[in-house]
Scaffold this motif. Structure first.
Motif, PDB file in Angstrom:
ATOM      1  N   ASP A  46       0.744  -1.053   0.100  1.00  0.00           N
ATOM      2  CA  ASP A  46       0.003  -0.091   0.176  1.00  0.00           C
ATOM      3  C   ASP A  46       0.926   1.182  -0.153  1.00  0.00           C
ATOM      4  N   ALA A  49       0.286   5.279   1.849  1.00  0.00           N
ATOM      5  CA  ALA A  49      -0.829   4.371   2.497  1.00  0.00           C
ATOM      6  C   ALA A  49      -1.876   5.277   3.249  1.00  0.00           C
ATOM      7  N   GLY A  52      -4.031   3.643   5.520  1.00  0.00           N
ATOM      8  CA  GLY A  52      -3.966   2.181   5.428  1.00  0.00           C
ATOM      9  C   GLY A  52      -5.289   1.322   5.093  1.00  0.00           C
ATOM     10  N   PHE A  68       2.914  -1.101   4.304  1.00  0.00           N
ATOM     11  CA  PHE A  68       2.173   0.045   4.217  1.00  0.00           C
ATOM     12  C   PHE A  68       3.437   1.202   4.233  1.00  0.00           C
ATOM     13  N   VAL A  79      -2.036   4.465  10.375  1.00  0.00           N
ATOM     14  CA  VAL A  79      -1.767   3.131  10.076  1.00  0.00           C
ATOM     15  C   VAL A  79      -1.832   1.983  11.222  1.00  0.00           C
ATOM     16  N   ALA A  92       1.861  -7.169   9.141  1.00  0.00           N
ATOM     17  CA  ALA A  92       1.952  -5.920   8.359  1.00  0.00           C
ATOM     18  C   ALA A  92       3.506  -5.314   8.950  1.00  0.00           C
ATOM     19  N   VAL A  94       5.126  -1.400   8.448  1.00  0.00           N
ATOM     20  CA  VAL A  94       5.127   0.026   8.170  1.00  0.00           C
ATOM     21  C   VAL A  94       6.304   0.462   7.982  1.00  0.00           C
TER      22      VAL A  94
END
Length: 184
Positions: A46, A49, A52, A68, A79, A92, A94
């Motif tokens: 993404d 993001a 998100g 992300f 996010v 995930a 980030v």
């Protein structure tokens, strides 16, 4: 703003305050995801993001992992809060990087992305630079771009060829597939 489908269907996501981030509307998000397989797999990115929402939607629909990317630490915190809200923090990563740094990191990794969501700030006009910078053969599904319907992007650029295009009022979704990657 909510998760449209999948295991977290109906869960509301935190939206940003102010106008610095422009979240994808539920209507456009639902239409966008209707253009790709309903049961996702693999890693999604993404890019830009914001909240998100696109990556979380992909995780909800079966993606195994989401990355992300946002250069703004406030967006990265948002996010993370949304990932916590749906219980997906362990699925995930980030990355607080700009898109160029993120694509360099992606290129030097062993990752292959199933899908890359590209929804940059509209004023930045980054769709073509991103499509041209994505490493050839490293996107097995598609690159999904959300953009103003008034903006014309080419049918082919870099390693990517237009697969589908739809307009939803003043928003358009263009889906590009890689020439050099095995499609999923």
């Amino acid at each position: 703003m909510r998760v449209i489908a999948g295991r977290w269907r109906g869960i509301s996501l935190e939206a940003p305050r102010g106008s610095a981030v422009r979240p994808t509307t539920d209507r456009v998000k639902e239409s966008m995801f209707n253009l790709i397989p309903h049961q996702l797999q693999g890693v999604v990115i993404d890019l830009f993001a914001g909240t998100g929402a696109l990556g979380i939607e992909a995780l909800s629909r079966g993606a195994s992992r989401a990355i992300f990317v946002d250069r703004d630490p406030r967006s990265a915190r948002l996010v993370r809060r949304n990932l916590d809200r749906v219980g997906a923090a362990s699925e995930a990563e980030v990355w607080v990087l700009d898109w160029v740094q993120a694509l360099r990191r992606f290129e030097t990794s062993d990752l292959v992305a199933s899908y890359v969501f590209v929804d940059p700030p509209y004023h930045a006009d980054l769709w073509l630079p991103v499509l041209r910078a994505l490493p050839p053969g490293r996107v097995s599904g598609a690159v999904i771009c959300e953009l103003p319907a008034s903006l014309a992007l080419p049918d082919e650029t870099g390693d990517f060829v237009l697969h589908k295009a739809r307009a939803y009022g003043d928003i358009a979704v263009r889906i590009y597939r890689s020439r050099s990657s095995v499609q999923i």
